[in-house]
Design an enzyme around this catalytic site. Structure first.
Site, PDB file in Angstrom:
ATOM      1  N   TYR A 125     -18.709  66.648   1.061  1.00 21.21           N
ATOM      2  CA  TYR A 125     -17.524  67.210   0.398  1.00 21.21           C
ATOM      3  C   TYR A 125     -17.836  67.717  -1.017  1.00 21.21           C
ATOM      4  O   TYR A 125     -16.933  67.829  -1.839  1.00 21.21           O
ATOM      5  CB  TYR A 125     -16.396  66.182   0.370  1.00 21.21           C
ATOM      6  CG  TYR A 125     -15.669  66.047   1.693  1.00 21.21           C
ATOM      7  CD1 TYR A 125     -14.828  67.066   2.152  1.00 21.21           C
ATOM      8  CD2 TYR A 125     -15.798  64.915   2.486  1.00 21.21           C
ATOM      9  CE1 TYR A 125     -14.147  66.968   3.352  1.00 21.21           C
ATOM     10  CE2 TYR A 125     -15.117  64.797   3.694  1.00 21.21           C
ATOM     11  CZ  TYR A 125     -14.292  65.826   4.122  1.00 21.21           C
ATOM     12  OH  TYR A 125     -13.617  65.725   5.315  1.00 21.21           O
ATOM     13  N   ASN A 148      -6.006  62.208   6.950  1.00 21.36           N
ATOM     14  CA  ASN A 148      -5.354  63.164   7.852  1.00 21.36           C
ATOM     15  C   ASN A 148      -6.074  63.364   9.195  1.00 21.36           C
ATOM     16  O   ASN A 148      -6.028  64.431   9.780  1.00 21.36           O
ATOM     17  CB  ASN A 148      -5.095  64.486   7.126  1.00 21.36           C
ATOM     18  CG  ASN A 148      -6.367  65.118   6.586  1.00 21.36           C
ATOM     19  OD1 ASN A 148      -7.455  64.642   6.873  1.00 21.36           O
ATOM     20  ND2 ASN A 148      -6.224  66.192   5.830  1.00 21.36           N
ATOM     21  N   LYS A 150     -11.664  61.267  11.694  1.00 21.99           N
ATOM     22  CA  LYS A 150     -11.841  60.515  10.441  1.00 21.99           C
ATOM     23  C   LYS A 150     -11.566  59.015  10.623  1.00 21.99           C
ATOM     24  O   LYS A 150     -10.975  58.607  11.630  1.00 21.99           O
ATOM     25  CB  LYS A 150     -10.925  61.122   9.371  1.00 21.99           C
ATOM     26  CG  LYS A 150     -11.274  62.579   9.016  1.00 21.99           C
ATOM     27  CD  LYS A 150     -10.436  63.078   7.846  1.00 21.99           C
ATOM     28  CE  LYS A 150     -10.800  64.517   7.475  1.00 21.99           C
ATOM     29  NZ  LYS A 150     -10.028  64.990   6.282  1.00 21.99           N
ATOM     30  N   GLU A 209     -22.196  72.530   8.255  1.00 22.66           N
ATOM     31  CA  GLU A 209     -21.713  71.166   8.527  1.00 22.66           C
ATOM     32  C   GLU A 209     -22.312  70.616   9.821  1.00 22.66           C
ATOM     33  O   GLU A 209     -22.650  69.426   9.899  1.00 22.66           O
ATOM     34  CB  GLU A 209     -20.180  71.171   8.584  1.00 22.66           C
ATOM     35  CG  GLU A 209     -19.572  71.474   7.216  1.00 22.66           C
ATOM     36  CD  GLU A 209     -18.059  71.691   7.263  1.00 22.66           C
ATOM     37  OE1 GLU A 209     -17.441  71.563   8.346  1.00 22.66           O
ATOM     38  OE2 GLU A 209     -17.493  71.996   6.192  1.00 22.66           O
ATOM     39  N   PHE A 230      -8.943  64.341  -6.318  1.00 22.30           N
ATOM     40  CA  PHE A 230      -8.963  63.398  -5.195  1.00 22.30           C
ATOM     41  C   PHE A 230     -10.368  63.139  -4.641  1.00 22.30           C
ATOM     42  O   PHE A 230     -10.534  62.446  -3.644  1.00 22.30           O
ATOM     43  CB  PHE A 230      -8.044  63.887  -4.066  1.00 22.30           C
ATOM     44  CG  PHE A 230      -8.368  65.286  -3.569  1.00 22.30           C
ATOM     45  CD1 PHE A 230      -9.390  65.499  -2.656  1.00 22.30           C
ATOM     46  CD2 PHE A 230      -7.642  66.384  -4.024  1.00 22.30           C
ATOM     47  CE1 PHE A 230      -9.692  66.775  -2.202  1.00 22.30           C
ATOM     48  CE2 PHE A 230      -7.947  67.677  -3.581  1.00 22.30           C
ATOM     49  CZ  PHE A 230      -8.987  67.862  -2.668  1.00 22.30           C
ATOM     50  N   HIS A 266     -11.177  66.465  10.538  1.00 21.33           N
ATOM     51  CA  HIS A 266     -11.734  67.546   9.737  1.00 21.33           C
ATOM     52  C   HIS A 266     -11.942  68.746  10.647  1.00 21.33           C
ATOM     53  O   HIS A 266     -12.281  68.596  11.818  1.00 21.33           O
ATOM     54  CB  HIS A 266     -13.090  67.133   9.151  1.00 21.33           C
ATOM     55  CG  HIS A 266     -13.857  68.270   8.548  1.00 21.33           C
ATOM     56  ND1 HIS A 266     -13.564  68.762   7.293  1.00 21.33           N
ATOM     57  CD2 HIS A 266     -14.862  69.041   9.040  1.00 21.33           C
ATOM     58  CE1 HIS A 266     -14.384  69.785   7.037  1.00 21.33           C
ATOM     59  NE2 HIS A 266     -15.176  69.977   8.082  1.00 21.33           N
TER      60      HIS A 266
HETATM   61  P1  DAT Z   1      -8.736  70.606   4.973  1.00 22.23           P
HETATM   62  O1  DAT Z   1      -9.299  69.270   5.426  1.00 22.23           O
HETATM   63  O2  DAT Z   1      -7.429  70.921   5.644  1.00 22.23           O
HETATM   64  O3  DAT Z   1      -9.740  71.727   5.094  1.00 22.23           O
HETATM   65  P2  DAT Z   1      -9.275  70.647   2.113  1.00 22.23           P
HETATM   66  O4  DAT Z   1     -10.591  71.260   2.461  1.00 22.23           O
HETATM   67  O5  DAT Z   1      -8.429  71.329   1.092  1.00 22.23           O
HETATM   68  O6  DAT Z   1      -8.371  70.452   3.422  1.00 22.23           O
HETATM   69  O7  DAT Z   1      -9.493  69.160   1.599  1.00 22.23           O
HETATM   70  C1  DAT Z   1     -10.462  68.325   2.211  1.00 22.23           C
HETATM   71  C2  DAT Z   1      -9.863  66.945   2.378  1.00 22.23           C
HETATM   72  O8  DAT Z   1      -9.582  66.402   1.094  1.00 22.23           O
HETATM   73  C3  DAT Z   1      -8.528  66.914   3.111  1.00 22.23           C
HETATM   74  O9  DAT Z   1      -8.675  66.923   4.518  1.00 22.23           O
HETATM   75  C4  DAT Z   1      -7.956  65.614   2.625  1.00 22.23           C
HETATM   76  C5  DAT Z   1      -8.406  65.576   1.172  1.00 22.23           C
HETATM   77  N1  DAT Z   1      -7.360  66.151   0.295  1.00 22.23           N
HETATM   78  C6  DAT Z   1      -7.045  67.466   0.155  1.00 22.23           C
HETATM   79  N2  DAT Z   1      -6.041  67.639  -0.710  1.00 22.23           N
HETATM   80  C7  DAT Z   1      -5.702  66.386  -1.131  1.00 22.23           C
HETATM   81  C8  DAT Z   1      -4.722  65.868  -2.028  1.00 22.23           C
HETATM   82  N3  DAT Z   1      -3.874  66.685  -2.684  1.00 22.23           N
HETATM   83  N4  DAT Z   1      -4.660  64.520  -2.189  1.00 22.23           N
HETATM   84  C9  DAT Z   1      -5.515  63.694  -1.549  1.00 22.23           C
HETATM   85  N5  DAT Z   1      -6.467  64.105  -0.682  1.00 22.23           N
HETATM   86  C10 DAT Z   1      -6.556  65.431  -0.489  1.00 22.23           C
HETATM   87 MG    MG Z   2     -11.514  72.054   4.121  1.00 19.55          MG
END
Ligand code: DAT
Ligand code: MG
Length: 139
Positions: free
Chosen positions: A51, A114, A11, A128, A59, A117
């Site tokens: 997304y 973070n 990222k 994807e 978010f 991905h």
């Molecule tokens: P992951 O990337 O671990 O699969 P996810 O699919 O739940 O997690 O969410 C996609 C992305 O969205 C994640 O990498 C970062 C962002 N995200 C998730 N939860 C969040 C939150 N509570 N606040 C801000 N960004 C968030």
């Molecule tokens: Mg995810």
């Protein structure tokens, strides 16, 4: 049976912080083969499409803005049990909860930024991968 391919992105935060090489080294050490890879940048629109499953989440706007804020590395990776093993390698979404030694524990800055991905299912890995690469770019 579990599939053998997953999809990842390094990222914009990790690219900005100079961690492409460190993250690729972890991926390599964990036994993944690179099937396709490119250094690219998502438009806000493309990030929104990628997304789309999260569009009702609070978010979502922040996520699309961040994911289009700078270059990324997109890649398709191959290994037995790829999706599950890669999710283990990257660690929990929130780096504060990510196991020691995982990519997010090492290189993520926050839950939103973070570092990497990882696809969450064989079906999504395929969707994807196809979103980012034509079949002629996969080796
Ligand atoms: P992951 O990337 O671990 O699969 P996810 O699919 O739940 O997690 O969410 C996609 C992305 O969205 C994640 O990498 C970062 C962002 N995200 C998730 N939860 C969040 C939150 N509570 N606040 C801000 N960004 C968030
Ligand atoms: Mg995810």
């Amino acid at each position: 049976m579990a599939g053998n391919k997953t999809f990842t992105m390094i990222k914009p935060d990790a690219v900005r912080n100079g961690n492409i090489g460190n993250i690729l080294a972890k991926i390599n050490e964990a036994g993944f083969r690179i099937v396709a890879m490119k250094y690219t940048k998502l438009s806000a629109e493309k990030a929104g499409e990628f997304y789309a499953v999260h569009k009702e989440r609070p978010f979502y706007g922040e996520l699309c803005e961040f994911m289009s804020s700078g270059p990324i590395v997109a890649a398709i990776l191959e290994k037995d049990n790829a999706v599950e093993d890669f999710r283990k390698l990257i660690g929990a979404t929130n780096p504060a909860e990510a196991a020691p030694g995982t990519i997010r524990a090492l290189y993520a800055t926050s839950i939103g930024e973070n570092a990497v991905h990882g696809a969450d299912s064989d079906e999504n890995a395929n969707i994807e991968g196809n979103f980012h690469f034509a079949s002629t770019e996969m080796f």
